[in-house]
Design an enzyme around this catalytic site. Structure first.
Site, PDB file in Angstrom:
ATOM      1  N   SER A 290      54.564  60.883 -20.084  1.00  0.00           N
ATOM      2  CA  SER A 290      53.968  61.127 -18.781  1.00  0.00           C
ATOM      3  C   SER A 290      54.682  60.389 -17.652  1.00  0.00           C
ATOM      4  O   SER A 290      55.878  60.565 -17.463  1.00  0.00           O
ATOM      5  CB  SER A 290      52.499  60.717 -18.878  1.00  0.00           C
ATOM      6  OG  SER A 290      51.806  61.183 -17.779  1.00  0.00           O
TER       7      SER A 290
ATOM      8  N   LYS B 201      55.134  64.786 -22.423  1.00  0.00           N
ATOM      9  CA  LYS B 201      53.852  65.088 -21.781  1.00  0.00           C
ATOM     10  C   LYS B 201      54.148  65.518 -20.356  1.00  0.00           C
ATOM     11  O   LYS B 201      54.414  64.692 -19.492  1.00  0.00           O
ATOM     12  CB  LYS B 201      52.980  63.828 -21.821  1.00  0.00           C
ATOM     13  CG  LYS B 201      51.872  63.774 -20.782  1.00  0.00           C
ATOM     14  CD  LYS B 201      50.688  64.602 -21.157  1.00  0.00           C
ATOM     15  CE  LYS B 201      49.495  64.280 -20.260  1.00  0.00           C
ATOM     16  NZ  LYS B 201      49.698  64.567 -18.848  1.00  0.00           N
TER      17      LYS B 201
END
Lengths: 401, 378
Positions: free
Chosen positions: B289, B314
């Site tokens: 992320s 992600k």
């Protein structure tokens, strides 16, 4: 426009001074202010029951998802079904369930007793779908499934979070069609997959014989409409042969109709009540024995064979026989499913099955959750040898000496 | 289009001012929706006939939201109840008002305290192993969750909390003033003269400030090269990642976000300090992320080589919506892409220099040392 929205929202965030973030399982997040319901198409008002729940937070969430969710959003109707299922899952009762119109019509075909499936008895235990019995000679047994196996997926669809009925309806289907199960078995390192061709499952409700010419043996497989009649026919043939004892085999019997349970128990027990039903407000209903039982004579001793797959109506019968001193229970602890589901058909044809009551044995023991402990505990043997049946015969012959 | 949007904004603002009344207004019209009447029908039946009392209305509402959210099948779109939400805010902020004690729940449902060195709990006399039995007016029971207990103990900085603990057979009372408890996200040291090491564990609100402190400190110690460790960093706030980028990149795009109906690009945010030290970034399969945003941007700008393993992958963006009662909804609203439009979701970032874990040594650090050693020799 999107950029403007972000700006505007940031501004609003300032006004409300709500900082919002996220962390945890690897998520990138932005700060967003408190949203509020935004009008969609104006709904047409129709009369509905007066609703007292303040549901505004639900609508906030509903609108945000509809407006912002990146992926595909299911039709409103399905989301509503999911909301109902969400509420049901919060009740902590695996037997209360919701069926959409399609599932409901499938389930209704099943009340005849026979159905198309794989021939296994399953139950939901702590959120896991467990095979409690594989029926002899049926596809599940032929495919090598065993009781105790846990079904993780059906046609690659995870069972997690499903109700028992939802899971069962996935496994069932038209005969001749394949169903792929992903199964976990204790002792194996990894789950395995097995594809089974569904068949019409017809299980003889009742079978009986005389053992060694002395002991009447009756196996009852389910409590359907014909079960009491079949039992009376069997007893009419067996009792005149003057058996020294009766064995009622309820192992693997998942239950069925409450009325059938009362009638079956009444063949052996002439005392009331057969069972006690308690509903929400603590209201109690007693079910009386039906007069005219054919095997109530206490001089013919009775053993009821039970195991972990004896459920519901089986437990009612076993409980009544034990509590009134008519016979003993031999085998393993029963399943402990002492609840009653009532089906409600909703406006659009979907169906809600609600646990409306709990059952108690005549002495007041709750059937639900714990199960009935047999008077003589005997574990199932390995292989073809039926140790429990042997012990029952031994017990009855022993009484005679 | 724009006009519609403005009216929407107006409604939002009104809602902010008159939250409750406004919510009620929509409650009335929505509940009458012909589609949704089935829900009320089902709820009526359950209320009337289910064999035991239903959970309270709030729990029913939450359960219904969960049902809708779960159906979407996106692991990142989730609903959080107010307590969980409040703890999450603390985590992302990197600080909260508390007493400075670890709380753990035992298997038999007791809550045991372990005070942290130098924090209020320890100064007040709380000892390791004390069992928490009461917080202000609330008795602690085995039925409570850890979240519930944490919420009770935490509160605004400067306020007091009354705590009763059981120690041996005795019950002891403490009145403790809550202080600022910080959960740092950055640690740093010199690996060897001139070579700095900075580890960012997660991207909280405080991370850019902590990073700056680290950089200034290391600079004063004579650092001129940097190993930035993003291994195991699960991400966090995207804003924080953008600011972190500004310490290493002068300008350019950090990432692109694709929403349902639009595309948005984010430029590097200018930081109070810009370091031009040669650097490498350590990544592994737990780098996800926001950490992938930083790694991807530095890699594509030619600012740093990535050393390690393919990253987690992600590539979705969640917005957190606070609902009116303090609960919140995390919604996946976009996918993000690196400056060169590489898709990260499901792919991760490929490292420039691959490293395999080795027994008994940190292979990443060794590779980084090798890298700078080589660089020096050239």
């Amino acid at each position: 426009m999107k950029a403007l929205r972000i700006l505007a929202m940031a501004l609003l965030a300032g006004v409300l001074s709500t900082a919002s973030f996220f962390v945890g399982m690897g998520v990138g997040v932005r700060q967003v202010p408190i949203p509020s319901p935004i009008p969609m198409a104006t709904p047409t008002p129709v009369p509905t029951p007066e609703e007292k729940v303040d549901f505004s937070v639900f609508w906030e969430a509903w609108d945000i998802l509809e407006r912002e969710f990146y992926g595909e959003i299911p039709p409103a109707e399905e989301r509503m079904y999911s909301a109902i299922k969400g509420v049901i899952s919060s009740l902590g009762d695996p037997y209360t369930s919701f069926l959409n119109p399609k599932q409901a019509s499938l389930a209704r075909q099943d009340i005849t007793g026979s159905f198309e499936g794989i021939g296994a008895v399953v139950d939901m235990k702590e959120g896991r779908l467990v095979i409690v019995e594989v029926i002899e000679g049926q596809p599940a047994e032929k495919a090598g499934l065993k009781s105790g196996d846990i079904i993780l997926k059906v046609d690659d669809k995870p069972i997690e979070n499903m109700t028992l009925l939802e899971a069962v309806l996935l496994i069932r289907g038209p005969k001749g069609t394949p169903v792929k199960l992903t199964v976990y078995r204790e002792g194996l390192e990894e789950p395995f997959e097995v594809t089974i061709i569904r068949q019409r499952i017809e299980i003889p409700t009742l079978s009986y014989k005389m053992l060694d010419g002395k002991i009447a043996y009756i196996k009852l497989r389910e409590f359907n409409e014909i079960a009491p009649k079949k039992l009376r026919e069997a007893l009419k043939e067996l009792i005149p042969q003057k058996p020294v004892g009766i064995i009622l085999d309820l192992r693997g019997n998942p239950g069925g109709l409450l009325s059938a349970a009362v009638e079956v128990a009444s063949q052996f027990v002439d005392k009331s009540p057969i069972l006690i039903e308690k509903t929400k407000g603590g209201e109690t209903k007693l079910f009386k024995a039906v007069p005219g039982g054919l095997a109530t004579d206490p001089t013919i001793p009775l053993v009821v064979l039970v195991n972990g797959a004896s459920a519901s109506a089986s437990e009612i019968v076993a409980g009544a026989i034990r509590d009134h001193g008519r016979g003993i229970l031999l085998g393993e602890k029963t399943l402990g499913k002492g609840s009653v589901q009532q089906p409600f058909t909703l406006k659009d044809g979907s169906e809600l099955r609600v646990t409306t009551a709990r059952w108690f044995t005549p002495s007041g023991e709750a059937i639900h959750g714990t199960g009935l402990t047999p008077d003589i505990e005997v574990k199932a043997g390995e292989g073809d040898k039926d140790v429990q049946l042997e012990k029952a015969v031994e017990y009855l012959l022993g009484l005679r000496k | 289009m724009r006009k519609i949007f403005l009216s929407v904004l107006l409604i939002l603002l009104l809602a902010a001012s008159y939250g409750a009344g406004f919510g009620t207004h929509w409650l009335i019209s929505k509940k009458s929706s012909p589609q949704f009447s089935l829900f009320w029908e089902a709820l009526e039946i359950l209320k009337r006939d289910f064999y035991k009392p239903l959970p309270d209305d709030r729990q029913i509402t939450y359960a219904a939201i969960r049902g809708v959210v779960n159906q979407l099948g996106d692991p990142y779109t989730i609903f959080l109840e107010p307590q969980a939400r409040s703890l999450e805010k603390d985590t992302l902020k990197g600080e909260f008002g508390g007493i400075g004690a670890w709380v753990r729940k035992t298997e038999d449902g007791r809550f045991i305290l372990t005070p942290m060195d130098g924090y209020p709990a320890q100064r007040a006399g709380i000892k390791d192993g004390d069992e928490l039995i009461r917080v202000d007016e609330t008795n602690i029971t085995p039925e409570m969750s850890l979240d519930q207990v944490l919420i009770l103990v935490r509160g605004p900085i400067g306020t007091y909390v009354n705590i009763v603990v059981r120690r041996g057979g005795e019950e002891l009372s403490f009145r403790i003033r809550r202080e600022k408890i910080e959960t740092p996200s950055v640690e740093w040291r010199l690996l060897k003269p001139e070579l700095a090491y900075i580890k960012i564990a997660t991207f909280t609100e405080r991370t850019p400030k902590e990073l700056e402190q680290a950089l200034r400190n290391l600079q004063s110690q004579g650092a001129s090269k940097l190993v930035l460790d993003l291994r195991g960093n699960p991400g966090g706030l995207i804003e924080s990642a953008l600011r972190v980028g500004g310490y290493f990149l002068k300008s350019g795009v950090m990432l692109h976000e694709r929403y349902k109906d639009s595309l948005k690009s984010y430029e590097v945010e200018k930081a109070p300090m810009l370091v031009d030290w040669p650097m490498v970034v350590l990544v592994d399969s737990g780098t996800a992320s926001a950490a992938e945003i930083v790694a991807g941007a530095l890699q594509e700008a030619g600012r740093a080589k990535l050393i390690g393993e393919r990253t987690y992958g992600k590539g979705s963006v969640q917005w957190v919506y606070d609902l009116s009662d303090g609960s919140s909804l995390h919604v996946t609203v976009a996918q993000w892409f690196t400056p060169n439009y590489r898709k990260v979701e499901g792919n991760g970032l490929e490292p420039d220099i691959k490293v395999e874990p080795r027994e008994g040594t940190d292979a990443w650090i060794e590779e980084a040392l090798l890298h700078f050693g080589k660089g020096g020799a050239e």
